[in-house]
Design a protein around this motif. Structure first.
Motif, PDB file in Angstrom:
ATOM      1  N   ALA A   4       0.860  -1.152   0.000  1.00 54.57           N
ATOM      2  CA  ALA A   4       0.000   0.000   0.000  1.00 54.57           C
ATOM      3  C   ALA A   4       0.897   1.201   0.000  1.00 54.57           C
ATOM      4  O   ALA A   4       2.106   1.077   0.013  1.00 54.57           O
ATOM      5  N   SER A   5       0.311   2.434  -0.028  1.00 59.81           N
ATOM      6  CA  SER A   5       1.168   3.606  -0.074  1.00 59.81           C
ATOM      7  C   SER A   5       1.969   3.723   1.192  1.00 59.81           C
ATOM      8  O   SER A   5       1.474   3.530   2.290  1.00 59.81           O
ATOM      9  N   ALA A   6       3.259   4.037   1.047  1.00 66.95           N
ATOM     10  CA  ALA A   6       4.135   4.164   2.198  1.00 66.95           C
ATOM     11  C   ALA A   6       4.455   5.625   2.414  1.00 66.95           C
ATOM     12  O   ALA A   6       4.450   6.419   1.497  1.00 66.95           O
ATOM     13  N   LYS A   7       4.739   5.982   3.660  1.00 67.27           N
ATOM     14  CA  LYS A   7       5.099   7.360   3.942  1.00 67.27           C
ATOM     15  C   LYS A   7       6.440   7.677   3.305  1.00 67.27           C
ATOM     16  O   LYS A   7       7.332   6.857   3.265  1.00 67.27           O
ATOM     17  N   THR A   8       6.564   8.911   2.834  1.00 69.94           N
ATOM     18  CA  THR A   8       7.802   9.314   2.195  1.00 69.94           C
ATOM     19  C   THR A   8       8.927   9.233   3.210  1.00 69.94           C
ATOM     20  O   THR A   8       8.794   9.654   4.349  1.00 69.94           O
ATOM     21  N   GLY A   9      10.046   8.698   2.728  1.00 69.45           N
ATOM     22  CA  GLY A   9      11.205   8.550   3.589  1.00 69.45           C
ATOM     23  C   GLY A   9      11.248   7.181   4.206  1.00 69.45           C
ATOM     24  O   GLY A   9      10.510   6.894   5.142  1.00 69.45           O
ATOM     25  N   LEU A  10      12.099   6.334   3.663  1.00 68.17           N
ATOM     26  CA  LEU A  10      12.234   4.980   4.183  1.00 68.17           C
ATOM     27  C   LEU A  10      13.098   5.034   5.429  1.00 68.17           C
ATOM     28  O   LEU A  10      14.278   5.337   5.367  1.00 68.17           O
ATOM     29  N   ILE A  11      12.505   4.774   6.583  1.00 66.91           N
ATOM     30  CA  ILE A  11      13.240   4.882   7.839  1.00 66.91           C
ATOM     31  C   ILE A  11      13.010   3.635   8.659  1.00 66.91           C
ATOM     32  O   ILE A  11      12.060   2.884   8.437  1.00 66.91           O
ATOM     33  N   LEU A  12      13.869   3.437   9.622  1.00 68.88           N
ATOM     34  CA  LEU A  12      13.639   2.401  10.625  1.00 68.88           C
ATOM     35  C   LEU A  12      12.926   3.089  11.779  1.00 68.88           C
ATOM     36  O   LEU A  12      13.562   3.772  12.585  1.00 68.88           O
ATOM     37  N   ALA A  13      11.595   2.956  11.820  1.00 70.71           N
ATOM     38  CA  ALA A  13      10.813   3.637  12.842  1.00 70.71           C
ATOM     39  C   ALA A  13      10.571   2.697  14.004  1.00 70.71           C
ATOM     40  O   ALA A  13      10.120   1.590  13.819  1.00 70.71           O
ATOM     41  N   ASN A 510      10.005  -3.364   0.975  1.00 69.45           N
ATOM     42  CA  ASN A 510      11.327  -2.882   1.366  1.00 69.45           C
ATOM     43  C   ASN A 510      12.377  -3.818   0.775  1.00 69.45           C
ATOM     44  O   ASN A 510      12.991  -4.619   1.468  1.00 69.45           O
ATOM     45  N   PRO A 511      12.594  -3.771  -0.546  1.00 69.24           N
ATOM     46  CA  PRO A 511      13.537  -4.700  -1.177  1.00 69.24           C
ATOM     47  C   PRO A 511      14.936  -4.493  -0.639  1.00 69.24           C
ATOM     48  O   PRO A 511      15.363  -3.363  -0.384  1.00 69.24           O
ATOM     49  N   GLY A 512      15.650  -5.617  -0.482  1.00 70.36           N
ATOM     50  CA  GLY A 512      16.988  -5.521   0.093  1.00 70.36           C
ATOM     51  C   GLY A 512      17.897  -6.615  -0.392  1.00 70.36           C
ATOM     52  O   GLY A 512      17.993  -6.884  -1.590  1.00 70.36           O
ATOM     53  N   ASN A 513      18.552  -7.313   0.532  1.00 72.88           N
ATOM     54  CA  ASN A 513      19.582  -8.281   0.186  1.00 72.88           C
ATOM     55  C   ASN A 513      19.077  -9.413  -0.696  1.00 72.88           C
ATOM     56  O   ASN A 513      19.852 -10.013  -1.447  1.00 72.88           O
ATOM     57  N   GLU A 514      17.785  -9.720  -0.609  1.00 74.15           N
ATOM     58  CA  GLU A 514      17.265 -10.811  -1.451  1.00 74.15           C
ATOM     59  C   GLU A 514      17.390 -10.481  -2.932  1.00 74.15           C
ATOM     60  O   GLU A 514      17.443 -11.389  -3.771  1.00 74.15           O
ATOM     61  N   GLN A 515      17.458  -9.196  -3.289  1.00 76.91           N
ATOM     62  CA  GLN A 515      17.599  -8.825  -4.691  1.00 76.91           C
ATOM     63  C   GLN A 515      18.927  -9.312  -5.267  1.00 76.91           C
ATOM     64  O   GLN A 515      19.016  -9.670  -6.443  1.00 76.91           O
ATOM     65  N   LEU A 543      22.681  -1.566  -9.747  1.00 74.19           N
ATOM     66  CA  LEU A 543      21.329  -1.130  -9.402  1.00 74.19           C
ATOM     67  C   LEU A 543      20.808  -1.849  -8.168  1.00 74.19           C
ATOM     68  O   LEU A 543      20.087  -1.268  -7.351  1.00 74.19           O
ATOM     69  N   VAL A 544      21.173  -3.114  -8.014  1.00 68.18           N
ATOM     70  CA  VAL A 544      20.791  -3.844  -6.799  1.00 68.18           C
ATOM     71  C   VAL A 544      21.375  -3.156  -5.571  1.00 68.18           C
ATOM     72  O   VAL A 544      20.696  -2.980  -4.550  1.00 68.18           O
ATOM     73  N   ARG A 545      22.625  -2.750  -5.656  1.00 69.01           N
ATOM     74  CA  ARG A 545      23.247  -2.062  -4.524  1.00 69.01           C
ATOM     75  C   ARG A 545      22.557  -0.725  -4.255  1.00 69.01           C
ATOM     76  O   ARG A 545      22.403  -0.327  -3.096  1.00 69.01           O
ATOM     77  N   LYS A 546      22.145  -0.041  -5.292  1.00 63.41           N
ATOM     78  CA  LYS A 546      21.441   1.222  -5.085  1.00 63.41           C
ATOM     79  C   LYS A 546      20.113   0.990  -4.368  1.00 63.41           C
ATOM     80  O   LYS A 546      19.696   1.792  -3.524  1.00 63.41           O
ATOM     81  N   VAL A 547      19.439  -0.089  -4.705  1.00 62.06           N
ATOM     82  CA  VAL A 547      18.188  -0.423  -4.024  1.00 62.06           C
ATOM     83  C   VAL A 547      18.447  -0.707  -2.549  1.00 62.06           C
ATOM     84  O   VAL A 547      17.747  -0.195  -1.667  1.00 62.06           O
ATOM     85  N   ILE A 548      19.464  -1.518  -2.274  1.00 63.67           N
ATOM     86  CA  ILE A 548      19.743  -1.931  -0.901  1.00 63.67           C
ATOM     87  C   ILE A 548      20.145  -0.752  -0.025  1.00 63.67           C
ATOM     88  O   ILE A 548      19.730  -0.643   1.134  1.00 63.67           O
ATOM     89  N   ASP A 554      12.100   7.653  -1.455  1.00 60.24           N
ATOM     90  CA  ASP A 554      12.086   8.145  -2.834  1.00 60.24           C
ATOM     91  C   ASP A 554      13.236   7.559  -3.637  1.00 60.24           C
ATOM     92  O   ASP A 554      13.063   7.152  -4.793  1.00 60.24           O
ATOM     93  N   GLU A 555      14.414   7.514  -3.038  1.00 61.76           N
ATOM     94  CA  GLU A 555      15.576   6.966  -3.726  1.00 61.76           C
ATOM     95  C   GLU A 555      15.421   5.472  -3.948  1.00 61.76           C
ATOM     96  O   GLU A 555      15.811   4.938  -4.988  1.00 61.76           O
ATOM     97  N   GLN A 556      14.837   4.797  -2.985  1.00 63.28           N
ATOM     98  CA  GLN A 556      14.641   3.358  -3.114  1.00 63.28           C
ATOM     99  C   GLN A 556      13.684   3.023  -4.253  1.00 63.28           C
ATOM    100  O   GLN A 556      13.939   2.129  -5.063  1.00 63.28           O
ATOM    101  N   VAL A 557      12.580   3.760  -4.331  1.00 64.54           N
ATOM    102  CA  VAL A 557      11.608   3.511  -5.395  1.00 64.54           C
ATOM    103  C   VAL A 557      12.215   3.824  -6.758  1.00 64.54           C
ATOM    104  O   VAL A 557      12.055   3.055  -7.720  1.00 64.54           O
ATOM    105  N   ALA A 558      12.943   4.944  -6.855  1.00 63.85           N
ATOM    106  CA  ALA A 558      13.580   5.299  -8.130  1.00 63.85           C
ATOM    107  C   ALA A 558      14.591   4.236  -8.547  1.00 63.85           C
ATOM    108  O   ALA A 558      14.675   3.871  -9.725  1.00 63.85           O
ATOM    109  N   SER A 559      15.350   3.730  -7.591  1.00 62.51           N
ATOM    110  CA  SER A 559      16.348   2.694  -7.894  1.00 62.51           C
ATOM    111  C   SER A 559      15.676   1.395  -8.315  1.00 62.51           C
ATOM    112  O   SER A 559      16.142   0.710  -9.227  1.00 62.51           O
ATOM    113  N   ALA A 560      14.574   1.037  -7.643  1.00 53.55           N
ATOM    114  CA  ALA A 560      13.836  -0.178  -8.019  1.00 53.55           C
ATOM    115  C   ALA A 560      13.237  -0.037  -9.412  1.00 53.55           C
ATOM    116  O   ALA A 560      13.260  -0.995 -10.205  1.00 53.55           O
TER     117      ALA A 560
END
Length: 614
Positions: A4-13, A510-515, A543-548, A554-560
């Protein structure tokens, strides 16, 4: 790994309040102890929350859940990447943290009561609950967690990749384990180490009932012990396995388990034939079924129990809200013939999705056009903004059409369109070094006909693949289907011993190391990895590293998006089809919560037996 829509800014909350137990000076230096981790947005539940919202806290305990599954099993070792592991073993083991199906990407303390890490996320420390115990009454210790982590990396190539940046696990307190990372600011790492399945070191290092030492590096059919809510009650290798709820389970009353683990017993029956498995469900000997066949969903549920309401059918979108899907035919580039991108593209032109969707799926599917189908990570249109900037950095390493042409699959569905597509396939084959000689597509240099074998493990898949095979034969390719048993199929995939197979990849929001395990060069030659296509591409790796390591959402979505475009443009797979709903059918012998979690269905943990409610 699940939008679903996520809040801008991927953070560890994390929760802002501290745990009620004392905090050491060292822990204060590292940061606050936190009761949960959210990698997208903020945690929904505060410290001290009573339960997840969707559970029934008064759900009755008792009764039996009877399940079925395809294939077989020959081992109960949960860490070993060899053999066929029995379905349901997760019931026996706890993890440090427990995922929340109410949130996009969040987990809360299970074995661990808290987690702490510094601002640069160079390490993470978990503190175990005092009350956490294995089924034999022995406490869960840091030594157990370290043992589990090290053995998982040693015995599972897939987990070795997943934990590749976790370089060390060490005991740093009486109940504390610290994981050290070789890279900083990887926001996923605390989350993934929190999902480590913890096994009892003392049990595996002791002698078994036969008096001989147990060996975690080998398969076993001895009922294994864990700290989870169930124990293995009976084992019939390859046929059935039954789990029984432990009345002495240490964690039955903690918040993440309230309203959970309600069935007294959970059993699985294993079937080699999907039609026989369905008949077992129709007869009432299986309680729940996730239907994989659209045609059966439309035409097969006309039996009396489904008509009079004893069997309920539901189409549930919940789990698909949190995953991006790619399901595809996968040519194995370790075979020289599949290394040419024009040849791989030609295969897509021979696949008539529209006809298959009409004749076999009753029009219920849509064609997959992204490696993250159904999520906001999926690319569309032409690259713009930050996504375009990322791609321009790799301009000399990626296909030029990435910048000029939106990815679209060929469209057929009628004889005229199919003929046009097959002519284009022949043209692409010529560009790849093949030509039609008579009725055979041959290699121009060797004169040998192109052949390819589709490897599958279910006869039920043959009707989906057969029209594709027939189209390939129309352009002179000697295409065949080989159906093997589950064990052989698993072993052949692990060793990459196939021409073409079918694979589904699921990506969390939250794509990460599995990529890296899916598409990375380092995974291409490591047996057991998920890089079945054999992709070795420096641009994809970058590009995988940029995603991780994206510093914000915003940067994560653009990289994905950029990664998605490059994967699509290289025609690594032939995309299949997608439906953003789960087909679920179940007998009135079981009951589900009134309100399902937004990103899941809470099954089987939060469901209960109708007989227990009487």
């Amino acid at each position: 790994m699940a939008l679903a829509s996520a809040k801008t800014g991927l953070i560890l909350a994390m929760t802002a309040s501290l745990l009620t137990s004392p905090i050491s000076a060292r822990a204060q230096d590292e940061g606050q102890w936190r009761v949960g981790i959210a990698t997208v947005g903020e945690l929904k539940h505060p410290n001290g929350f009573e339960r997840f919202d969707y559970v029934n806290p008064n759900a009755p305990k008792g009764g039996t859940l009877r399940m079925s599954t395809a294939g077989t099993y020959d081992t109960l070792n949960p860490l070993l990447a060899k053999g066929e592991v029995a379905t349901g073993l997760a019931l026996v083991f706890d993890t440090l943290m427990k995922s929340s199906e109410e949130e996009l990407s969040a987990s809360y303390g299970l074995l661990a009561e808290g987690v702490s890490f510094p601002a640069d996320i160079s390490k993470a420390t978990f503190r175990l609950r005092k009350e956490a115990k294995f089924a034999d009454g022995q406490p869960v210790t840091p030594e157990d967690v370290i043992f589990s982590f090290e053995k998982a990396k040693d015995l599972s190539p897939q987990l070795a990749t997943y934990y590749t940046h976790v370089i060390k696990a060490e005991k740093t307190g009486e109940r504390e384990i610290t994981f050290s990372f070789d890279e900083k600011n990887n926001r996923e790492l605390p989350q993934i180490v929190g999902q480590i399945l913890v096994v009892p070191k003392h049990w595996w290092e002791a002698n078994g009932p036969d008096g001989k030492p147990r060996d975690i590096s080998r398969g076993t059919l001895e009922p294994v012990m864990g700290s989870g809510p169930y124990k293995i009650a009976s084992v019939a290798p390859g046929s059935t396995i039954t789990y029984e709820r432990r009345d002495d389970y240490w964690g039955k009353d903690i918040n993440v388990n309230v309203g959970m683990n309600n069935f007294k017993t959970v059993s699985y029956s294993f079937f080699a034939d999907q039609d026989v498995e369905f008949q077992a469900f129709k007869s009432g000997t299986v309680d729940f079924r996730q239907e994989a066949s659209s045609s059966r969903w439309v035409t097969g549920y006309d039996f009396p129990a489904a008509q009079d309401g004893r069997v309920k059918k539901e189409e549930l979108p919940n789990i698909y809200r949190s995953v991006g899907i790619m399901q595809a035919f996968v040519p194995n580039q370790r075979r020289e013939k599949f290394q040419n991108p024009d040849l791989r593209k030609a295969l897509n032109y021979a696949f008539d999705f529209e006809d298959l969707n009409k004749t076999l799926a009753y029009g219920q599917f849509q064609r997959i056009n992204s490696f993250f189908m159904g999520s906001d990570l999926a690319s569309s249109g032409l690259p713009q903004g930050r996504e375009l900037e990322i791609l321009q950095e790799l301009k000399d390493q990626i296909p030029p059409e990435v910048f000029t042409t939106e990815y679209k699959n060929p469209v057929a569905g009628d004889p005229a369109k199919l003929r046009d597509n097959l002519r284009e396939a022949v043209r692409l084959m010529k560009a790849a070094g093949y030509e039609l000689r008579g009725s055979q597509m041959v290699n121009v240099q060797t004169g040998k006909q192109l052949d390819m074998e589709f490897l599958i493990d279910s006869a039920g898949m043959e009707r989906t693949i057969l029209p594709f095979v027939q189209n390939l034969k129309k352009i002179g390719i000697n295409a065949t289907i080989r159906t093997v048993d589950a064990s052989q199929y698993t072993n052949r995939l692990r060793s990459f011993d196939f021409d073409v197979t079918v694979k589904l990849w699921a990506t969390s929001p939250n794509p990460g190391n599995e990529q890296a395990d899916y598409w990375g060069s380092s995974a291409a030659d490591r047996q057991g990895s998920n890089n079945l296509a054999g992709i070795k591409n420096p641009a994809v790796d970058a590009l995988v590293r940029k995603v991780i390591f994206a510093p914000n959402r915003d940067e994560q979505v653009a990289s994905a998006h950029a990664l998605d475009r490059v994967l699509l443009a290289n025609n690594y797979v032939v995309p299949q089809f997608y439906r953003g709903e789960m087909f679920a059918a179940y007998w009135n012998t079981i009951v589900r919560p009134a309100d399902l979690p937004y990103y899941g269905i809470g099954f089987p943990e939060a469901w209960w037996s109708a007989s227990a409610a009487k």
